[in-house]
Design an enzyme around this catalytic site. Structure first.
Site, PDB file in Angstrom:
ATOM      1  N   TYR A  29       0.801  -1.224   0.000  1.00  0.00           N
ATOM      2  CA  TYR A  29       0.000   0.000   0.000  1.00  0.00           C
ATOM      3  C   TYR A  29       0.838   1.281   0.000  1.00  0.00           C
ATOM      4  O   TYR A  29       0.281   2.367   0.014  1.00  0.00           O
ATOM      5  CB  TYR A  29      -0.926   0.036   1.222  1.00  0.00           C
ATOM      6  N   ILE A  30       2.152   1.165   0.033  1.00  0.00           N
ATOM      7  CA  ILE A  30       2.993   2.368   0.095  1.00  0.00           C
ATOM      8  C   ILE A  30       3.995   2.387  -1.052  1.00  0.00           C
ATOM      9  O   ILE A  30       4.363   1.349  -1.582  1.00  0.00           O
ATOM     10  CB  ILE A  30       3.724   2.486   1.462  1.00  0.00           C
TER      11      ILE A  30
END
Length: 201
Positions: A29-30
Site C-alpha cells: 500500500y505504500i
C-alpha cells in the site's frame, strides 16, 4: 524508518509516525522514490551499481556511494556478537558546517540533535565513545495551576509510550493526575489535567 526521517525518500501512502508510535501500512500500500537530495548527493550514474528490480522491468541500486555523512544525519543502532552500538542522529546544517571545517583541516565539535525535539543533557557524552551517556527529557510547561502541556517528546519515545508511563506512575501513586488528553496532530500536544490541590511543579 528511513521514510519517516524525511530526508532520503519521498513517500506516498501511510508510512507510519515514529512520534505517535503508529506503524506503516503493508508494503503493497505504500510507494517511495528518491528525494531530490538523494539524487544530488547519493546517486551517481557512473559509479552506482544496479540490479534488475523485482519484476525485471527496471533497474534499482544495490548500494549508494555517498558524499555526505548520512549515517550521522539519520543515526543507527544495532547489536552483533555481544557488542552493541548506537549512533545518535545529528543536525543536517551542523553536519554540513562540520564537513566544511574538516575539509579545511580545522577542528570541529558536533553533538547529536533530535528531529522530534525534547531536552538533551550531553555533560557525560564522552564524545560518543564507550561509556558515554545522554540524558533525554520531554519539554513540560505549566499552562495554569491545573494543567501541564508536553509539546515535544524525547528521541525514540512515542506519545503513546509516554502517556502509558504517566498513567503507570499515577496508578503506582508516584504522581496524582485526573486525566490526559492527547491532541497530537502535526505537532505534539499532550495535556495533563491535575487533581485539585496538586502543585503543577
Amino acid at each position: 524508518v528511513l521514510g519517516q526521517k524525511n530526508l532520503l525518500i519521498d513517500t506516498q501512502g501511510n508510512w507510519g509516525d515514529s512520534i505517535l508510535g503508529d506503524k506503516a501500512a503493508a508494503p503493497r500500500y505504500i510507494e517511495a522514490r528518491l528525494s531530490d537530495f538523494s539524487l544530488d548527493v547519493i546517486f551517481n550514474d557512473e559509479i552506482t551499481e544496479v540490479q534488475k528490480s523485482y519484476d525485471s522491468r527496471k533497474e534499482e541500486p544495490i548500494v549508494f556511494p555517498n558524499k555526505f555523512p548520512i549515517l550521522l544525519a539519520l543515526g543507527a543502532e544495532g547489536i552483533a556478537v555481544g557488542l552493541s552500538t548506537k549512533i545518535l542522529p545529528h543536525n543536517f546544517n551542523e553536519l554540513i558546517k562540520a564537513s566544511i571545517k574538516i575539509l579545511q583541516n580545522k577542528p570541529t565539535k558536533i553533538l547529536p540533535d533530535f528531529q522530534n525535539g525534547g531536552i538533551a543533557d550531553f555533560s557525560q557524552y564522552n564524545r560518543g565513545q564507550k561509556g558515554g551517556k545522554v540524558r533525554l527529557r520531554a519539554i513540560i510547561s505549566i499552562l495554569d495551576n491545573k494543567r501541564l502541556v508536553i509539546k515535544s517528546v524525547p528521541y525514540q519515545i512515542s506519545t503513546a509510550s509516554l502517556i502509558e508511563s504517566i498513567l503507570k506512575a499515577n496508578d503506582n501513586g508516584k504522581i496524582k493526575i485526573n486525566r490526559i488528553e492527547d491532541n497530537t496532530a502535526e505537532d505534539v500536544e499532550i495535556i495533563i489535567y491535575l487533581k485539585s490541590g496538586v502543585s503543577p511543579q
